[in-house]
Write a protein that holds these residues in place. Structure first.
Motif, mmCIF file in Angstrom:
data_model
loop_
_atom_site.group_PDB
_atom_site.id
_atom_site.type_symbol
_atom_site.label_atom_id
_atom_site.label_comp_id
_atom_site.label_asym_id
_atom_site.label_seq_id
_atom_site.Cartn_x
_atom_site.Cartn_y
_atom_site.Cartn_z
ATOM 1 N N ASN A 127 -2.074 -6.895 -11.810
ATOM 2 C CA ASN A 127 -1.196 -8.102 -12.504
ATOM 3 C C ASN A 127 -0.094 -7.703 -13.297
ATOM 4 N N PHE A 128 -0.417 -6.401 -13.960
ATOM 5 C CA PHE A 128 0.651 -5.664 -14.913
ATOM 6 C C PHE A 128 1.703 -5.459 -13.878
ATOM 7 N N GLU A 129 1.392 -4.404 -12.614
ATOM 8 C CA GLU A 129 2.478 -4.389 -12.016
ATOM 9 C C GLU A 129 3.457 -5.094 -11.358
ATOM 10 N N ARG A 130 2.716 -6.426 -11.127
ATOM 11 C CA ARG A 130 3.507 -7.569 -10.323
ATOM 12 C C ARG A 130 4.479 -8.076 -11.808
ATOM 13 N N ALA A 131 3.697 -8.010 -12.787
ATOM 14 C CA ALA A 131 4.686 -8.757 -13.730
ATOM 15 C C ALA A 131 6.028 -7.814 -14.069
ATOM 16 N N LYS A 132 5.499 -6.506 -14.179
ATOM 17 C CA LYS A 132 6.718 -5.412 -14.182
ATOM 18 C C LYS A 132 7.757 -5.435 -13.417
ATOM 19 N N ALA A 133 7.313 -5.957 -12.125
ATOM 20 C CA ALA A 133 8.501 -6.002 -11.119
ATOM 21 C C ALA A 133 9.136 -7.283 -11.202
ATOM 22 N N GLN A 134 8.562 -8.310 -11.661
ATOM 23 C CA GLN A 134 9.286 -9.491 -11.718
ATOM 24 C C GLN A 134 9.855 -10.039 -12.880
ATOM 25 N N ALA A 182 -3.197 2.005 6.492
ATOM 26 C CA ALA A 182 -2.033 1.856 6.897
ATOM 27 C C ALA A 182 -1.870 0.362 7.446
ATOM 28 N N ILE A 183 -0.969 -0.449 6.959
ATOM 29 C CA ILE A 183 -0.680 -1.505 7.194
ATOM 30 C C ILE A 183 0.553 -1.641 8.167
ATOM 31 N N MET A 184 1.301 -0.613 8.377
ATOM 32 C CA MET A 184 2.405 -0.820 9.087
ATOM 33 C C MET A 184 2.888 0.721 9.299
ATOM 34 N N ILE A 197 5.142 6.957 4.324
ATOM 35 C CA ILE A 197 6.699 6.926 3.847
ATOM 36 C C ILE A 197 7.077 5.587 2.747
ATOM 37 N N GLU A 198 5.823 5.046 2.630
ATOM 38 C CA GLU A 198 6.043 3.878 1.463
ATOM 39 C C GLU A 198 4.802 3.426 0.921
ATOM 40 N N GLU A 199 4.569 2.907 -0.213
ATOM 41 C CA GLU A 199 3.354 2.737 -0.864
ATOM 42 C C GLU A 199 3.629 1.225 -1.135
ATOM 43 N N TYR A 200 2.676 0.120 -0.783
ATOM 44 C CA TYR A 200 2.598 -1.099 -0.879
ATOM 45 C C TYR A 200 1.680 -1.566 -2.261
ATOM 46 N N LYS A 201 0.499 -0.883 -2.121
ATOM 47 C CA LYS A 201 -0.539 -1.115 -3.297
ATOM 48 C C LYS A 201 -1.299 0.318 -3.534
ATOM 49 N N LYS A 202 -1.041 0.384 -4.993
ATOM 50 C CA LYS A 202 -1.748 1.649 -5.425
ATOM 51 C C LYS A 202 -3.164 1.726 -5.312
ATOM 52 N N GLY A 203 -3.582 2.802 -4.786
ATOM 53 C CA GLY A 203 -4.862 3.259 -4.575
ATOM 54 C C GLY A 203 -5.736 4.167 -5.820
ATOM 55 N N PHE A 204 -6.861 4.086 -5.917
ATOM 56 C CA PHE A 204 -7.245 4.942 -7.150
ATOM 57 C C PHE A 204 -8.707 5.428 -6.658
ATOM 58 N N GLN A 205 -8.847 6.742 -7.485
ATOM 59 C CA GLN A 205 -10.156 7.479 -7.386
ATOM 60 C C GLN A 205 -10.753 7.782 -8.829
ATOM 61 N N SER A 214 -5.105 3.355 -0.725
ATOM 62 C CA SER A 214 -3.750 2.789 -1.190
ATOM 63 C C SER A 214 -3.293 2.079 0.249
ATOM 64 N N MET A 215 -2.459 1.052 0.101
ATOM 65 C CA MET A 215 -2.013 0.112 1.287
ATOM 66 C C MET A 215 -0.536 0.884 1.495
ATOM 67 N N VAL A 216 -0.288 1.599 2.530
ATOM 68 C CA VAL A 216 1.023 2.241 2.812
ATOM 69 C C VAL A 216 1.512 2.289 4.097
#
Length: 255
Positions: A127-134, A182-184, A197-205, A214-216
């Protein structure tokens, strides 16, 4: 009274009498008792006193029997001591293993609890990430709000980092199905095949535990060569050259 004890009393009394007559200490050491007994035995043999000699022999035999009995007891006690030492070592080893196992289980429980907590907080981070982008800052008041938001977001990231939570590396890294989702796939002349080549959603360890992949987007490698839009192909260019050459030769023949 057993014969051995009676003989011991008689012989020891004779030894004590000899020692007191010579002004020596009447408390005789075992070795001196044996030596004195041998001396008495020698005297008995010299004097042909068979009774005295028999008493001394019986006395010496009783000493030998006691020596053997004591050696047997010492051996038994040594074996028991060795067994007790082994038992204590086993108990100590079992306790050490139990302590280590308990510590591993405790750390595992702590990590599992941390992992579950962090997983539940990842949606907040999203939610923080989405708010930062918007958010689009247009006024000074909005800028203050954004700065406050950024401060909270930074603090949140620092707390996660202090707990051992780190983001999964993505762009430019080889695709790893254990870390990436991988979604694409897309042709790319910049990245080799199977490189993110691109990250859509961060993953964490969290340590070795993957909290979220991570969705990439993944490179499919360089695609087929693309023709220029509206331009002639190689075959078309060759045909034109041939036609032009043929026309030229025909013109020359007519002339």
């Amino acid at each position: 009274m057993p014969d051995a004890e009676r003989n011991f009393g008689n012989i020891y009394g004779a030894i004590a009498d000899d020692a007191s007559g010579e002004g020596e200490d009447t408390t005789a050491e075992p070795s001196s008792v044996v030596i004195a007994s041998l001396n008495l035995y020698k005297e008995a043999l010299v004097n042909n006193d068979e009774s005295k000699a028999a008493e001394v022999e019986s006395f010496l035999k009783s000493i030998e029997d006691k020596k053997i009995d004591l050696e047997r007891k010492v051996l038994t006690l040594s074996e028991e001591l060795s067994k007790e030492k082994d038992r204590i070592f086993r108990i100590s080893a079992d306790f050490d293993n139990f302590r280590k196992r308990t510590e591993r289980e405790r750390l595992s429980l702590v990590k599992n609890a941390q992992g579950e907590l962090m997983e539940s907080l990842l949606s907040v981070l999203d939610n923080f990430e989405r708010a930062k982008a918007q958010i689009k800052v247009e006024t000074e008041e909005e800028e203050k709000i954004v700065n406050s938001y950024q401060s909270i977001y930074k603090q949140f990231i620092e707390i996660m980092g202090s707990l051992g939570v780190v983001p999964v590396e993505t762009v430019g890294k080889p695709f790893d199905p254990m870390l990436h989702e991988a979604i694409m796939r897309e042709d790319s002349s910049e990245y080799e095949e199977d490189v993110v080549i691109e990250e859509y959603k961060k993953g964490f360890q969290l340590g070795e535990r993957l909290l979220r992949p991570s969705m990439v987007k993944v490179s499919a490698g360089p695609g087929p060569a693309k023709l220029e839009t509206g331009g002639p192909s190689e075959n078309e260019r060759e045909d034109k050259v041939t036609d032009k050459k043929g026309k030229t030769e025909a013109t020359v023949a007519e002339e």
